[in-house]
Design an enzyme around this catalytic site. Structure first.
Site, short mmCIF file in Angstrom:
data_model
loop_
_atom_site.label_atom_id
_atom_site.label_comp_id
_atom_site.label_asym_id
_atom_site.label_seq_id
_atom_site.Cartn_x
_atom_site.Cartn_y
_atom_site.Cartn_z
N SER A 123 0.86 -1.19 0.00
CA SER A 123 0.00 0.00 0.00
C SER A 123 0.89 1.24 0.00
O SER A 123 2.03 1.19 0.50
CB SER A 123 -0.86 0.01 1.27
OG SER A 123 -1.52 1.26 1.42
N TYR A 140 -1.49 -0.14 10.62
CA TYR A 140 -1.78 -0.58 9.25
C TYR A 140 -0.63 -0.21 8.32
O TYR A 140 -0.10 -1.06 7.58
CB TYR A 140 -3.10 0.03 8.74
CG TYR A 140 -3.35 -0.33 7.29
CD1 TYR A 140 -3.64 -1.65 6.93
CD2 TYR A 140 -3.24 0.63 6.27
CE1 TYR A 140 -3.82 -2.00 5.61
CE2 TYR A 140 -3.41 0.27 4.95
CZ TYR A 140 -3.70 -1.05 4.63
OH TYR A 140 -3.87 -1.40 3.30
#
Ligand code: NDP
Ligand code: 8X3
Length: 254
Positions: free
Chosen positions: A136, A149
């Site tokens: 990501s 995250y």
């Protein structure tokens, strides 16, 4: 014989789109997720080239058992797409739920790492294979509430690169795909724990990228000539750019 690709997180979002585009291209796909009924519906659409395999990637015993249950003709895995993952919460580190942090670490880091460790030896023995990880932009670009995250995705990025170092002298390939804001998945519904209105708002007017964009990127990386390794790809909507770093000018005011 067509190549067999194992895709985790196949019951929704990117994973589902990746499975669909791979099957359309003639690959045989093992689709992994916890929700077996979703995988079965996908098999209804994709047919015999799709094999649904239920497991929680964060539970090593389940991974072992599920892989051991594969029929012999599905056991040789030519490529692994480590896509299963999630974000939980957007609270600052001093308020976040530690159980959420554990779940993200166990899924995005431990699950991805364990599956990779399991499939690599056979790939190395055959001197052929490709591991595609879904990282990501959050693994590079910090944002408030991205705490664990983003850190899990930074792990995925560095693990991908370190794998390349260990695979020197083999023909194996490793790719990390790093998307930004992508709509049309359950990602934000999961992150905001069922607050679907909040999830939907995030994508309002953003022209966000879509699961099909990720699927075509995965396919492109897989289909490069054997001597080409696509190491990292960052893919974001045109609307998502960079801003100045915030400077709080009130912090030291008397
Ligand atoms: P979705 O929530 O739509 O899909 C997540 C998939 O992962 C589901 O199929 C879910 O299946 C599976 N999954 C989650 N936990 C587990 C587990 N423990 N074991 C097995 N499968 C699991 O999200 P996206 O498709 O959007 O996200 C896919 C990946 O892309 C994730 O790694 C995410 O971090 C990453 N990503 C997403 C972005 C976005 O904006 N959407 C941007 C950048 C990266 P089930 O619940 O049935 O187990
Ligand atoms: C998902 C993209 O910006 O929501 O990895 O973290 S973001």
């Amino acid at each position: 014989m067509p190549q067999t690709i194992l895709v985790t997180g196949a019951s929704a979002g990117f994973g589902q789109a990746i499975c669909q585009s791979l099957v359309e291209k003639g690959y045989r796909v093992i689709g992994v997720a916890r929700r077996f009924e979703k995988l079965q519906s996908l098999k209804g659409v994709l047919g015999e080239q799709f094999f649904p395999l239920q497991m929680d990637v964060s539970k090593s015993e389940q991974v072992d058992q599920a892989l051991a249950s594969l029929p012999v003709e599905w056991q040789q895995i030519d490529a692994l797409v480590n896509n299963a993952g999630l974000a939980l919460g957007l609270d600052p580190a001093y308020q976040a739920d530690f159980a959420d942090w554990q779940t993200m670490i166990e899924t995005n880091i431990i699950g991805l790492t364990y599956l990779t460790r399991i499939v690599l030896p056979d790939m190395v023995k055959r001197n052929q294979g490709h591991v595609v990880n879904i990282g990501s932009t959050a693994g590079t670009i910090p944002y408030p509430g991205g705490n664990v995250y983003g850190a899990t995705k930074a792990y995925v990025k560095q693990f991908s690169q370190n794998l390349r170092a260990d695979l020197a002298g083999t023909r194996l390939r490793v790719t990390n795909i790093e998307p930004g804001l992508c709509g049309g998945t359950e990602f934000s519904n999961v992150r905001f724990k069922g607050d679907d209105e909040r999830a939907a708002k995030l994508y309002d007017g953003a022209g966000s990228i879509q699961p099909e964009d990720i699927a075509s990127t995965v396919l492109w990386a897989l289909e490069q000539p054997a001597h080409v390794n696509i190491s990292r790809i960052e893919i974001v909507p045109v609307s998502q750019t960079f801003g100045p770093q915030p400077i709080d000018r009130t912090l030291w005011e008397e």
